[in-house]
Design an enzyme around this catalytic site. Structure first.
Site, PDB file in Angstrom:
ATOM      1  N   HIS A 174       0.840  -1.188   0.000  1.00 49.45           N
ATOM      2  CA  HIS A 174       0.000   0.000   0.000  1.00 49.45           C
ATOM      3  C   HIS A 174       0.879   1.243   0.000  1.00 49.45           C
ATOM      4  CE1 HIS A 174      -4.071  -1.530   0.417  1.00 49.45           C
ATOM      5  NE2 HIS A 174      -3.537  -2.551   1.055  1.00 49.45           N
ATOM      6  N   ASP A 586     -11.551   0.553   6.143  1.00 50.72           N
ATOM      7  CA  ASP A 586     -12.754   1.276   5.740  1.00 50.72           C
ATOM      8  C   ASP A 586     -13.815   1.294   6.827  1.00 50.72           C
ATOM      9  OD1 ASP A 586     -11.626   1.922   3.370  1.00 50.72           O
ATOM     10  OD2 ASP A 586     -12.804   0.554   2.129  1.00 50.72           O
TER      11      ASP A 586
END
Length: 921
Positions: A174, A586
């Site tokens: 990431h 999230d």
């Protein structure tokens, strides 16, 4: 004898001083001879920068002031730091930012090295563990086994559990690793040299001097290397970095871990683990994760797959070359091995290949049958290197010589033949050395080093199905009712006719999805079984719906019949199972950290219940980030706090880019990490925590609702919040940095369109960490005001989930700096936004600190964890100065525009603050 705490503080401070003194000596010296002469005393070098003319005077003055600030972090000195920075030029700020970045890196290296040294001393029996690390976190394998036996588990139970245990660590790339690979490699080398220096009296004076010289050269090389990337890394660069971590540390550490497991088993009277046991395996998203990353294409994934196979074969070739010298055993070997060698010679003769003596006489070859078999393995590995290299580069492969290995089982079979032959012929002790280590690598790393996940956003698959159904004249798949979609897909999967025609008209993005599946299905990929399908549940709504979704899948006739494919080499006790990924990022961004943690907990409970009900073994895949706001924190704490039954001997977890170096930067750090995972999973499998009481659950449910409402009220329902966030944090400026290959946003928009990583990244940089704790104070206050403080304290003492949740929030609160946050407000945020948004943030922060300390019963944050507190305190003065530099840089960049000097200085502050915080986001 001094206490561990006193010794710890002294030793760590001395280590930091030692590294800094070497660094400054290297900067001070004008040539090599002067550098050598300055090494008469290693650790008592000058820490002054006054005579280092390459450092500008304003930077030297700032360093002097920040040294005073280390001993007196008053508001007065903090303001003096800010006033001094206001008068510095952009070029000098750039130099200062770089200097503070290096000082923080020195502290990190010293702390990491001391952690390994302390752990090894403890294992040798020469040091006690600190109170803060007592319990499961501090357990060695022997400690863990001893503790389990004391709880009533038999050694045989421990052994059986370990034999079927598997931990898969999934390396991800990431956009969070702020440091360049060139610098990370040098850090790893410096860590190795520090470990070498720690040998102390075992080194001869000349050796000690040489190690010091190498450390100074390494420190100077890091200083001379530009820490700022000139270009964004592409996904292949990220994949190469992941493979280098395997090659440089994990490859060496894995056999060591297995040796330690075997030794610990021997202490409790148990045999070693079976040779085909896969206690640890690796996965990767690097080159396979196309979720929101348009640069990860089918062609790139194919290159990465074969690049990994090529590098794996090269590593095995090195091991086989070493085995050649080790297994110079004269004798025919077992009957099975003789039969194999005769068949090999027949095949080679039929192909006209003849004999290929391996650097020794034909007479030796006739009697040294193990070398003959190793020759065969070597030839096939060399063919594998050529084959994989050609395919990764898009070239054709000439069919000559030995066949390359296409499946891990083939390599394992050849090596196992030797292993078994040595045991059968009475030479078993020779099999239990390097050969056993190579076999264990084969069963852990396979022919690919890491299993590559193919990840894609579900809407991209729906886009393809829209094209298919439109082509067939059935309308758009995405508009159908859910039941209609499921029934149609099931019918098509049962059907033998092809669903997708070659002349299918579709968008470029849909064609790329189809190309990915074509690539997977290629003969060369070696895929024989259905690949496992791993649904991801991440938002609050998705987590709540996860059990119902999985029940539909389990009841589907086609899906249940084609449940799961085995790993590269099935480990002992492997059975078909369902893997489910639960995401932390999230859900925390959507609902706040407290609600995210509780919804994840409940979802796992329900998934375990459902899998038991359906008779389908469950493997949970935890998509954790590096920061607490994205599920990070000590992994042993995370594992120990999982719901009962969710860790049954297996676990899959992401190790994200920013923390790979921390966990696996060196061989010994990798060994320590392996040990903590293995012991935590064993303990959680055999002795899971008790289920929470009804009162605990009801309280948590209320707090989750209260916290979520408070969090969403400010983040999503306060119109000025987005403006405040983008003014106060460097969210927009972070996009200028060449950190990761993936875009920071899925689409244009507000907070909802921002990825969880840059969301946390921006808050981390300004030391506010709002998403982790906002709403927690309001939730706790509501329970305390209702007279339930004693219940909360009971939950904290007796429910591992709640204890870990509170302690992780506490650790992040300890990193928050109100003075630093308000400096960013003063410099960057319009006054009209400070009260409506900033005022609410700081009020909630004060409330959260008050309530957390009341629940824990401590008078201050981290009162029970002096080790962690010391780590923060060691870095805080330096990070504070970096924050002052960054706040002023952001103001200049926004008012006067950016330029290369300002951008490089900003990049250095980002790296330094990330280094000081322990994560980017």
């Amino acid at each position: 004898k001094s206490s561990f705490k006193d010794a710890d503080q002294f030793a760590l401070a001395q280590d930091v001083k030692f590294i800094r003194s070497l660094f400054l000596k290297a900067l001070r010296a004008r040539d090599v001879e002067e550098l050598i002469q300055s090494k008469t005393s290693d650790a008592d070098g000058q820490l002054s920068v006054d005579d280092i003319k390459s450092i500008p005077e304003s930077v030297r003055n700032l360093l002097h002031l920040s040294q005073r600030y280390e001993h007196d972090d008053s508001e007065t000195l903090f303001k003096e730091l800010d006033d001094m920075v206001k008068c510095m030029s952009g070029e000098d700020i750039k130099t200062a930012a770089r200097m503070y970045l290096e000082l923080l890196n020195h502290a990190n290296l010293a702390e990491r090295n001391y952690r390994v040294r302390r752990w090894r001393e403890y294992k040798r029996g020469g040091q006690q563990q600190p109170a803060a690390a007592a319990g499961p976190a501090a357990q060695t394998l022997e400690d863990c086994f001893r503790d389990l036996v004391s709880k009533g588990f038999t050694p045989e139970q421990i052994y059986r559990s370990l034999v079927s245990q598997n931990t898969e660590l999934v390396l991800t790339a990431h956009p969070t690793q702020a440091a360049r690979r060139s610098v990370l490699t040098k850090h790893a080398e410096l860590s190795r040299l520090l470990e070498e220096y720690d040998r102390g009296l075992q080194l001869m004076p000349t050796q000690r001097s040489e190690v010091v010289t190498q450390m100074q050269a390494c420190l100077l090389s890091i200083w001379r290397t530009n820490p700022v990337r000139r270009h964004k890394p592409n996904p292949e660069d990220e994949a190469r970095y992941g493979l280098s971590v395997v090659e440089e540390s994990l490859w060496k550490a894995l056999p060591t871990h297995y040796h330690e497991v075997d030794n610990a088993l021997n202490v409790i009277g148990q045999p070693p683990l079976p040779i085909n046991c896969s206690l640890l395996t690796l996965g990767s998203w690097m080159g396979g994760d196309r979720d929101g990353n348009p640069f990860v294409t089918a062609a790139l994934t194919k290159r990465v797959v074969y690049l990994a196979r090529m590098r794996a074969a090269q590593l095995y070739l090195g091991e086989v070359d070493d085995l050649r010298w080790e297994l110079s055993v004269a004798g025919p070997g077992s009957d099975a091995m003789q039969d194999f060698l005769r068949e090999r010679e027949r095949i080679r003769a039929a192909r006209g290949l003849g004999q290929d003596a391996w650097g020794y006489s034909p007479e030796d070859e006739k009697e040294e049958h193990y070398r003959r078999l190793l020759e065969h393995v070597r030839d096939r590995l060399e063919a594998t290197v050529r084959y994989a290299a050609a395919l990764s580069e898009g070239r054709g492969v000439a069919a000559n010589g030995e066949e390359p290995y296409s499946r891990t089982e083939e390599l394992a079979k050849d090596l196992t033949l030797m292993y078994q032959s040595l045991h059968e012929c009475g030479d078993g002790i020779l099999a239990e050395g390097r050969l056993r280590d190579v076999l264990r690598r084969v069963y852990s790393f396979g022919l690919s080093l890491c299993r590559l996940d193919i990840r894609q956003e579900s809407k991209r698959h729906e886009e393809v199905l829209d094209a298919v159904t439109s082509h067939l004249g059935l309308g758009q798949f995405s508009t159908w009712a859910e039941a209609t979609k499921v029934q149609w897909l099931t019918n098509e999967l049962h059907s033998k006719r092809p669903l997708i025609s070659r002349d299918l008209e579709c968008s470029e993005s849909a064609r790329e999805v189809l190309n990915v599946f074509d690539m997977i299905a290629e003969k060369e990929a070696g895929i024989k079984e259905h690949l496992r399908v791993v649904p991801l549940f991440e938002t609050k709504a998705d987590l709540q719906n996860a059990p119902a979704c999985m029940e539909l899948l389990f009841r589907n006739s086609w899906y249940s019949a084609n449940l799961s494919s085995p790993p590269q080499v099935p480990n002992v006790g492997w059975v078909p199972h369902q893997e489910v990924m639960v995401g932390y990022s999230d859900s925390a961004k959507d609902a706040g950290r407290l609600t995210s943690a509780w919804e994840l907990y409940k979802a796992q409970e329900e998934l375990v219940r459902l899998s038991d009900e359906q008779g389908v073994p469950l493997r949970l895949f935890h998509g954790r980030g590096g920061s607490v706001g994205r599920g990070g924190g000590p992994q042993w704490l995370a594992i120990a706090s999982q719901p009962a039954g969710s860790v049954r001997g297996n676990l899959r977890v992401t190790i994200q880019g920013e923390v790979i170096e921390s966990y696996f930067g060196t061989e010994h750090m990798s060994d320590l990490t392996f040990e903590r995972y293995s012991t935590a999973i064993l303990r959680s499998s055999l002795a899971p925590p008790a289920a929470p009481s009804a009162a605990f659950r009801e309280t948590m449910e209320r707090m989750s609702a209260t916290s979520c409402a408070s969090y969403r009220a400010i983040v999503f329902e306060t119109p000025a919040f987005v403006d405040y966030f983008r003014a106060c944090t460097p969210e927009q400026e972070l996009k200028l940095l060449n950190i990761g290959s993936r875009p920071s946003m899925r689409k244009a928009g507000g907070i909802e369109s921002l990825r969880a990583i840059p969301w946390m990244f921006a808050w981390t940089q300004v030391r506010m960490h709002v998403p982790v704790w906002f709403g927690v104070g309001t939730a706790l206050r509501a329970e305390i005001d209702a007279g339930r403080l004693e219940l909360l304290q009971d939950m904290y003492r007796n429910w591992p989930f709640f204890q870990s949740t509170i302690e992780l929030v506490e650790a992040v609160l300890a990193k928050v700096d109100v003075g630093v946050g308000k400096l960013y407000e003063e410099c960057l945020v319009p006054e009209a936004l400070r009260g409506p948004v900033g005022g609410r943030i700081w009020a909630e922060h004060a409330l959260t600190v008050e309530c957390v300390t009341r629940v824990t019963g401590r008078t201050s944050l981290l009162g029970n964890n002096p080790v962690l507190k010391r780590m923060f305190d060691l870095r805080r003065p330096i990070v504070d100065t970096l924050n002052v530099l960054q706040a002023r840089l952001l103001k200049d960049m926004r008012t006067s525009g950016t330029n290369p000097d300002l951008q490089e200085a900003f990049a250095s502050t980002v790296q330094g603050i990330a280094s000081g915080m322990g994560w980017t986001g």
